[in-house]
Design an enzyme around this catalytic site. Structure first.
Site, PDB file in Angstrom:
ATOM      1  N   TRP A 102      33.537  44.375  48.513  1.00  0.00           N
ATOM      2  CA  TRP A 102      34.064  43.452  47.493  1.00  0.00           C
ATOM      3  C   TRP A 102      33.002  42.445  47.091  1.00  0.00           C
ATOM      4  CZ3 TRP A 102      37.706  45.285  44.804  1.00  0.00           C
ATOM      5  CH2 TRP A 102      38.625  46.161  45.385  1.00  0.00           C
ATOM      6  N   ASP A 172      36.122  34.334  48.131  1.00  0.00           N
ATOM      7  CA  ASP A 172      37.135  35.334  47.783  1.00  0.00           C
ATOM      8  C   ASP A 172      37.997  35.541  49.028  1.00  0.00           C
ATOM      9  OD1 ASP A 172      38.678  37.531  47.312  1.00  0.00           O
ATOM     10  OD2 ASP A 172      37.022  38.878  46.808  1.00  0.00           O
ATOM     11  N   LYS A 196      48.399  40.600  49.195  1.00  0.00           N
ATOM     12  CA  LYS A 196      48.299  40.773  50.649  1.00  0.00           C
ATOM     13  C   LYS A 196      49.188  39.732  51.340  1.00  0.00           C
ATOM     14  CE  LYS A 196      43.893  42.331  49.246  1.00  0.00           C
ATOM     15  NZ  LYS A 196      44.029  43.747  49.164  1.00  0.00           N
TER      16      LYS A 196
HETATM   17  N1  PMP Z   1      38.493  41.033  46.780  1.00  0.00           N
HETATM   18  C1  PMP Z   1      39.009  41.486  47.942  1.00  0.00           C
HETATM   19  C2  PMP Z   1      38.515  40.924  49.229  1.00  0.00           C
HETATM   20  C3  PMP Z   1      39.985  42.484  47.918  1.00  0.00           C
HETATM   21  O1  PMP Z   1      40.504  42.935  49.064  1.00  0.00           O
HETATM   22  C4  PMP Z   1      40.438  42.993  46.684  1.00  0.00           C
HETATM   23  C5  PMP Z   1      41.515  44.046  46.571  1.00  0.00           C
HETATM   24  N2  PMP Z   1      41.816  44.773  47.640  1.00  0.00           N
HETATM   25  C6  PMP Z   1      39.855  42.506  45.505  1.00  0.00           C
HETATM   26  C7  PMP Z   1      38.907  41.516  45.601  1.00  0.00           C
HETATM   27  C8  PMP Z   1      40.282  43.003  44.153  1.00  0.00           C
HETATM   28  O2  PMP Z   1      41.543  42.497  43.895  1.00  0.00           O
HETATM   29  P1  PMP Z   1      42.367  42.875  42.572  1.00  0.00           P
HETATM   30  O3  PMP Z   1      42.730  44.305  42.681  1.00  0.00           O
HETATM   31  O4  PMP Z   1      43.538  41.941  42.681  1.00  0.00           O
HETATM   32  O5  PMP Z   1      41.516  42.602  41.398  1.00  0.00           O
END
Ligand code: PMP
Length: 360
Positions: A102, A172, A196
């Protein structure tokens, strides 16, 4: 069919009591003689609910008064772009600490919007450890430092907040927010996709220090501007009303369960139970350095990849859901967010021990 033990990485398990409450008031909500999904976001019932949700989140995280809390859309992914758009100039350096997939994505999205500098990256050890703070190449003139306190895919988590001096620290927290108390005052901005520990997908919570809003360029389209969203209490346009409502129920549930100190105790115990099972098995393995093992996402492998499919089939038949690992790493992953009970973790561990005995 009864509800299974849900180890999904997100959208993830929600507390059953919250789902039952939502079910009970689905048709007629809060004296409005209509569903929460059917009333105006500018009506007094909805606005009161939204304000209460924010107040409860502020209480849970002890958010200082000089921070704004925004309930936005577009997920954490949109924040990968919206953060540099708002908080950095295109010619300004921004520092990123990468400890997983991520963080890599955040770097890629920011790439065309600011001068992205990767200050540290654990790719060299396949994201199994956090690069020591002393080795980070930070610049005190950078617009911000961005990192991912919990990497959802490989299960790597920071248990200390890094000291980055006076440069605003951006986190994040999608897969760790609300899992234990944190000191919000150490951050310039925190963001987290809801699906989550906050509620259903479709909302991203942004907690931003007020002084940083002065950086938002006036030329930005309003819908991308943190300053505009803050000025309009996240009601610049129609929000995800049901998601906001359900997040509000989750915050109330968290308070009733004893708040984040109680979550910390539960989450620590759940994680210890699962990692102990893995380490003692001589069968399962988790490659992450012990001090950086995530409390929320526990990836593990089996000794022979041909056992994966069998493990998934048998676990599903035993009522243990969503254990397949992310496609980037394979193997298994058990996500054990706030709503996953110790009882569910115990059921998983019992299954894992039995599977290892039969297939070892
Ligand atoms: N950052 C992290 C740490 C994640 O776990 C996720 C999704 N699993 C995201 C960003 C992306 O999130 P979204 O699908 O809500 O854009």
């Amino acid at each position: 069919m009864s509800r299974g033990h849900n180890f999904s990485a997100g959208p993830a398990a929600l507390p059953e009591t919250v789902l039952r409450q939502a079910q009970a008031e689905l048709l007629e909500w809060g004296g409005s003689a209509a569903s929460v999904m059917e009333v105006s976001h500018r009506g007094k019932e909805f606005m009161a609910m939204a304000a209460q949700a924010e107040a409860d989140l502020r209480e849970l995280l002890a958010i200082p008064a000089n921070y704004k809390v925004l309930f936005l859309q577009g997920g954490a992914t949109q924040q990968f772009a919206q953060i540099p758009m708002n908080l950095a100039r295109p010619d300004q350096r921004v520092d990123y600490v990468v400890t997983g997939d991520w963080g890599e994505k955040a770097v890629r999205e920011a790439g065309s919007l600011a001068q992205v500098h990767v200050a540290a990256n654990s790719a060299g050890n396949r994201h199994t450890a956090i690069p020591p703070r002393a080795e980070w190449d930070l610049d005190p003139a950078s617009a911000y430092v961005h990192y991912t306190p919990n990497e959802t895919i490989r299960g790597v988590e920071f248990f200390d907040i890094p000291d980055v001096g006076d440069v605003p620290l951006i986190a994040d927290m999608s897969s760790t927010i609300l899992s234990r108390p944190i000191d919000v005052s150490r951050f310039g901005l925190i963001y987290a996709g809801a699906q989550k520990n906050i509620g259903p997908s479709g909302i991203v919570v942004v907690i931003v220090r007020e002084d940083l809003l002065q950086r938002c360029p006036k030329s930005l389209p309003k819908i991308f501007s943190f300053a505009e969203h803050a000025a309009q209490d996240s009601l610049l346009n129609t929000p995800n009303t049901f998601g906001w409502y359900l997040a509000g129920l989750i915050f109330k549930w968290l308070k009733a369960e004893g708040g984040l100190a109680a979550m910390e105790l539960r989450n620590r115990r759940k994680a210890e139970t699962l990692y102990a099972c893995i380490d003692e098995s001589g069968f399962y393995a988790n490659p992450v350095e012990k001090s950086a093992r995530s409390w929320m996402n526990v990836p593990f492998t089996l000794p022979r990849p041909e056992l994966d499919e069998l493990f998934l089939q048998e676990s599903k038949a035993a009522g243990l859901l969503a254990l397949k690992g992310h496609k980037l790493v394979g193997g298994m992953r058990a996500s054990i967010y706030n709503a996953v009970t110790q009882q569910s973790v115990d059921a998983l561990v019992e299954f894992m021990r039995d599977f290892a005995r039969r297939r070892g």
